[in-house]
Design a protein around this motif. Structure first.
Motif, PDB file in Angstrom:
ATOM      1  N   GLN A  60     125.019  12.073 -84.605  1.00 61.39           N
ATOM      2  CA  GLN A  60     123.772  12.453 -85.287  1.00 61.39           C
ATOM      3  C   GLN A  60     123.219  11.284 -86.094  1.00 61.39           C
ATOM      4  OE1 GLN A  60     124.550  15.993 -87.598  1.00 61.39           O
ATOM      5  NE2 GLN A  60     124.549  17.331 -85.812  1.00 61.39           N
ATOM      6  N   ALA A  61     124.100  10.521 -86.718  1.00 59.06           N
ATOM      7  CA  ALA A  61     123.649   9.359 -87.489  1.00 59.06           C
ATOM      8  C   ALA A  61     122.993   8.327 -86.576  1.00 59.06           C
ATOM      9  CB  ALA A  61     124.816   8.734 -88.241  1.00 59.06           C
ATOM     10  N   ARG A  62     123.551   8.149 -85.393  1.00 56.70           N
ATOM     11  CA  ARG A  62     122.951   7.202 -84.437  1.00 56.70           C
ATOM     12  C   ARG A  62     121.573   7.673 -83.990  1.00 56.70           C
ATOM     13  NH1 ARG A  62     128.451   6.123 -81.068  1.00 56.70           N
ATOM     14  NH2 ARG A  62     129.276   4.509 -82.442  1.00 56.70           N
ATOM     15  N   VAL A  63     121.454   8.967 -83.693  1.00 58.33           N
ATOM     16  CA  VAL A  63     120.159   9.521 -83.298  1.00 58.33           C
ATOM     17  C   VAL A  63     119.149   9.358 -84.429  1.00 58.33           C
ATOM     18  CG1 VAL A  63     118.945  11.686 -82.738  1.00 58.33           C
ATOM     19  CG2 VAL A  63     121.103  11.122 -81.597  1.00 58.33           C
ATOM     20  N   TYR A  64     119.560   9.662 -85.641  1.00 59.22           N
ATOM     21  CA  TYR A  64     118.681   9.544 -86.801  1.00 59.22           C
ATOM     22  C   TYR A  64     118.267   8.084 -87.000  1.00 59.22           C
ATOM     23  CZ  TYR A  64     117.041   9.757 -91.626  1.00 59.22           C
ATOM     24  OH  TYR A  64     116.288   9.646 -92.760  1.00 59.22           O
ATOM     25  N   GLN A  65     119.235   7.181 -86.890  1.00 58.74           N
ATOM     26  CA  GLN A  65     118.943   5.755 -87.059  1.00 58.74           C
ATOM     27  C   GLN A  65     117.947   5.282 -85.989  1.00 58.74           C
ATOM     28  OE1 GLN A  65     122.356   3.195 -86.699  1.00 58.74           O
ATOM     29  NE2 GLN A  65     121.453   1.618 -87.979  1.00 58.74           N
ATOM     30  N   GLN A  66     118.128   5.731 -84.763  1.00 64.73           N
ATOM     31  CA  GLN A  66     117.204   5.371 -83.690  1.00 64.73           C
ATOM     32  C   GLN A  66     115.810   5.922 -83.974  1.00 64.73           C
ATOM     33  OE1 GLN A  66     117.675   3.272 -81.185  1.00 64.73           O
ATOM     34  NE2 GLN A  66     115.556   3.564 -80.545  1.00 64.73           N
ATOM     35  N   HIS A  67     115.746   7.148 -84.478  1.00 61.79           N
ATOM     36  CA  HIS A  67     114.463   7.769 -84.818  1.00 61.79           C
ATOM     37  C   HIS A  67     113.769   6.978 -85.931  1.00 61.79           C
ATOM     38  CE1 HIS A  67     111.480  10.929 -85.008  1.00 61.79           C
ATOM     39  NE2 HIS A  67     111.735  11.124 -86.291  1.00 61.79           N
ATOM     40  N   VAL A  68     114.519   6.593 -86.937  1.00 62.45           N
ATOM     41  CA  VAL A  68     113.957   5.805 -88.040  1.00 62.45           C
ATOM     42  C   VAL A  68     113.443   4.460 -87.503  1.00 62.45           C
ATOM     43  CG1 VAL A  68     114.533   4.560 -90.167  1.00 62.45           C
ATOM     44  CG2 VAL A  68     115.272   6.917 -89.872  1.00 62.45           C
ATOM     45  N   LYS A  69     114.180   3.837 -86.615  1.00 64.01           N
ATOM     46  CA  LYS A  69     113.759   2.558 -86.029  1.00 64.01           C
ATOM     47  C   LYS A  69     112.463   2.737 -85.243  1.00 64.01           C
ATOM     48  CE  LYS A  69     115.275  -1.230 -83.037  1.00 64.01           C
ATOM     49  NZ  LYS A  69     113.922  -1.566 -82.752  1.00 64.01           N
ATOM     50  N   GLU A  70     112.375   3.805 -84.449  1.00 61.21           N
ATOM     51  CA  GLU A  70     111.154   4.070 -83.685  1.00 61.21           C
ATOM     52  C   GLU A  70     109.964   4.274 -84.612  1.00 61.21           C
ATOM     53  OE1 GLU A  70     112.159   7.410 -81.234  1.00 61.21           O
ATOM     54  OE2 GLU A  70     113.481   6.224 -79.944  1.00 61.21           O
ATOM     55  N   LEU A  71     110.178   5.051 -85.688  1.00 61.96           N
ATOM     56  CA  LEU A  71     109.086   5.271 -86.651  1.00 61.96           C
ATOM     57  C   LEU A  71     108.689   3.967 -87.339  1.00 61.96           C
ATOM     58  CD1 LEU A  71     110.169   8.671 -88.262  1.00 61.96           C
ATOM     59  CD2 LEU A  71     108.268   8.274 -86.684  1.00 61.96           C
ATOM     60  N   SER A  72     109.681   3.157 -87.657  1.00 57.61           N
ATOM     61  CA  SER A  72     109.407   1.865 -88.288  1.00 57.61           C
ATOM     62  C   SER A  72     108.615   0.964 -87.341  1.00 57.61           C
ATOM     63  CB  SER A  72     110.718   1.191 -88.678  1.00 57.61           C
ATOM     64  OG  SER A  72     110.484  -0.061 -89.257  1.00 57.61           O
ATOM     65  N   ASP A  73     108.991   0.965 -86.065  1.00 57.73           N
ATOM     66  CA  ASP A  73     108.263   0.165 -85.073  1.00 57.73           C
ATOM     67  C   ASP A  73     106.820   0.656 -84.930  1.00 57.73           C
ATOM     68  OD1 ASP A  73     110.561  -1.291 -84.673  1.00 57.73           O
ATOM     69  OD2 ASP A  73     111.096  -0.301 -82.774  1.00 57.73           O
ATOM     70  N   GLN A  74     106.652   1.984 -84.933  1.00 52.77           N
ATOM     71  CA  GLN A  74     105.294   2.543 -84.845  1.00 52.77           C
ATOM     72  C   GLN A  74     104.468   2.155 -86.063  1.00 52.77           C
ATOM     73  OE1 GLN A  74     105.517   6.786 -84.302  1.00 52.77           O
ATOM     74  NE2 GLN A  74     106.565   6.630 -82.313  1.00 52.77           N
ATOM     75  N   LEU A  75     105.089   2.199 -87.228  1.00 54.71           N
ATOM     76  CA  LEU A  75     104.391   1.829 -88.454  1.00 54.71           C
ATOM     77  C   LEU A  75     104.002   0.357 -88.424  1.00 54.71           C
ATOM     78  CD1 LEU A  75     103.377   2.634 -91.248  1.00 54.71           C
ATOM     79  CD2 LEU A  75     105.663   2.163 -92.147  1.00 54.71           C
ATOM     80  N   THR A  76     104.918  -0.484 -87.968  1.00 62.82           N
ATOM     81  CA  THR A  76     104.623  -1.911 -87.871  1.00 62.82           C
ATOM     82  C   THR A  76     103.464  -2.146 -86.909  1.00 62.82           C
ATOM     83  OG1 THR A  76     106.924  -2.466 -88.346  1.00 62.82           O
ATOM     84  CG2 THR A  76     105.606  -4.164 -87.276  1.00 62.82           C
ATOM     85  N   ALA A  77     103.475  -1.456 -85.783  1.00 63.70           N
ATOM     86  CA  ALA A  77     102.388  -1.600 -84.805  1.00 63.70           C
ATOM     87  C   ALA A  77     101.075  -1.106 -85.397  1.00 63.70           C
ATOM     88  CB  ALA A  77     102.735  -0.841 -83.531  1.00 63.70           C
ATOM     89  N   ALA A  78     101.110   0.017 -86.091  1.00 63.73           N
ATOM     90  CA  ALA A  78      99.893   0.568 -86.696  1.00 63.73           C
ATOM     91  C   ALA A  78      99.346  -0.377 -87.761  1.00 63.73           C
ATOM     92  CB  ALA A  78     100.181   1.944 -87.288  1.00 63.73           C
ATOM     93  N   LEU A  79     100.242  -0.939 -88.562  1.00 64.75           N
ATOM     94  CA  LEU A  79      99.794  -1.884 -89.598  1.00 64.75           C
ATOM     95  C   LEU A  79      99.202  -3.136 -88.952  1.00 64.75           C
ATOM     96  CD1 LEU A  79     102.655  -1.618 -92.258  1.00 64.75           C
ATOM     97  CD2 LEU A  79     100.273  -0.881 -92.490  1.00 64.75           C
ATOM     98  N   GLY A  80      99.834  -3.599 -87.880  1.00 65.59           N
ATOM     99  CA  GLY A  80      99.295  -4.763 -87.163  1.00 65.59           C
ATOM    100  C   GLY A  80      97.917  -4.466 -86.591  1.00 65.59           C
ATOM    101  N   LEU A  81      97.758  -3.287 -86.015  1.00 72.83           N
ATOM    102  CA  LEU A  81      96.462  -2.891 -85.471  1.00 72.83           C
ATOM    103  C   LEU A  81      95.432  -2.781 -86.585  1.00 72.83           C
ATOM    104  CD1 LEU A  81      94.891  -1.983 -82.979  1.00 72.83           C
ATOM    105  CD2 LEU A  81      95.675   0.337 -83.435  1.00 72.83           C
ATOM    106  N   LEU A  82      95.831  -2.209 -87.701  1.00 73.85           N
ATOM    107  CA  LEU A  82      94.938  -2.065 -88.851  1.00 73.85           C
ATOM    108  C   LEU A  82      94.498  -3.433 -89.370  1.00 73.85           C
ATOM    109  CD1 LEU A  82      93.556  -0.070 -90.766  1.00 73.85           C
ATOM    110  CD2 LEU A  82      95.621  -0.153 -92.187  1.00 73.85           C
ATOM    111  N   ARG A  83      95.441  -4.357 -89.457  1.00 75.86           N
ATOM    112  CA  ARG A  83      95.127  -5.722 -89.941  1.00 75.86           C
ATOM    113  C   ARG A  83      94.189  -6.424 -88.956  1.00 75.86           C
ATOM    114  NH1 ARG A  83     101.150  -6.460 -91.662  1.00 75.86           N
ATOM    115  NH2 ARG A  83     101.030  -5.719 -93.806  1.00 75.86           N
ATOM    116  N   SER A  84      94.472  -6.264 -87.707  1.00 75.52           N
ATOM    117  CA  SER A  84      93.618  -6.938 -86.734  1.00 75.52           C
ATOM    118  C   SER A  84      92.211  -6.321 -86.736  1.00 75.52           C
ATOM    119  CB  SER A  84      94.224  -6.896 -85.345  1.00 75.52           C
ATOM    120  OG  SER A  84      94.242  -5.578 -84.855  1.00 75.52           O
ATOM    121  N   THR A  85      92.129  -5.017 -86.956  1.00 75.84           N
ATOM    122  CA  THR A  85      90.825  -4.360 -87.045  1.00 75.84           C
ATOM    123  C   THR A  85      90.090  -4.830 -88.280  1.00 75.84           C
ATOM    124  OG1 THR A  85      91.733  -2.416 -85.949  1.00 75.84           O
ATOM    125  CG2 THR A  85      89.671  -2.112 -87.099  1.00 75.84           C
TER     126      THR A  85
END
Length: 90
Positions: A60-85
């Motif tokens: 469960q910890a591995r699944v949670y950690q993977q989920h947090v990483k995916e959310l972090s990657d999405q946030l990084t992508a969204a922030l990058g898109l926001l900055r570029s916009t």
């Protein structure tokens, strides 16, 4: 002679008492051994259950950690898109 008979009777009574006490103690010892056996079996079951729970917790910890990483990657992508916009608008 009477003294010897009396003493013999006392010794026989003591022997009888000791044999009765020994029987009681042997019965108690056997009960204690059985309780110990049941306790050891219960301990083994608990150890197995704890191992299973630990493995489940790690999974469960591995699944949670993977989920947090995916959310972090999405946030990084969204922030990058926001900055570029914002760069394009400015």
């Amino acid at each position: 002679m009477e003294e010897l008979k009396r003493r013999n009777t006392q010794l026989e009574e003591q022997l009888k008492d000791f044999k009765e006490k020994e029987k009681v103690l042997r019965t108690e010892l056997e009960r204690t051994r059985m309780r110990l056996h049941f306790i050891e079996e219960a301990e083994e079951r608990l150890c197995c259950q704890m191992g299973e729970l630990e493995a489940e917790a790690v999974a469960q910890a591995r699944v949670y950690q993977q989920h947090v990483k995916e959310l972090s990657d999405q946030l990084t992508a969204a922030l990058g898109l926001l900055r570029s916009t914002n760069s394009v608008i400015s």
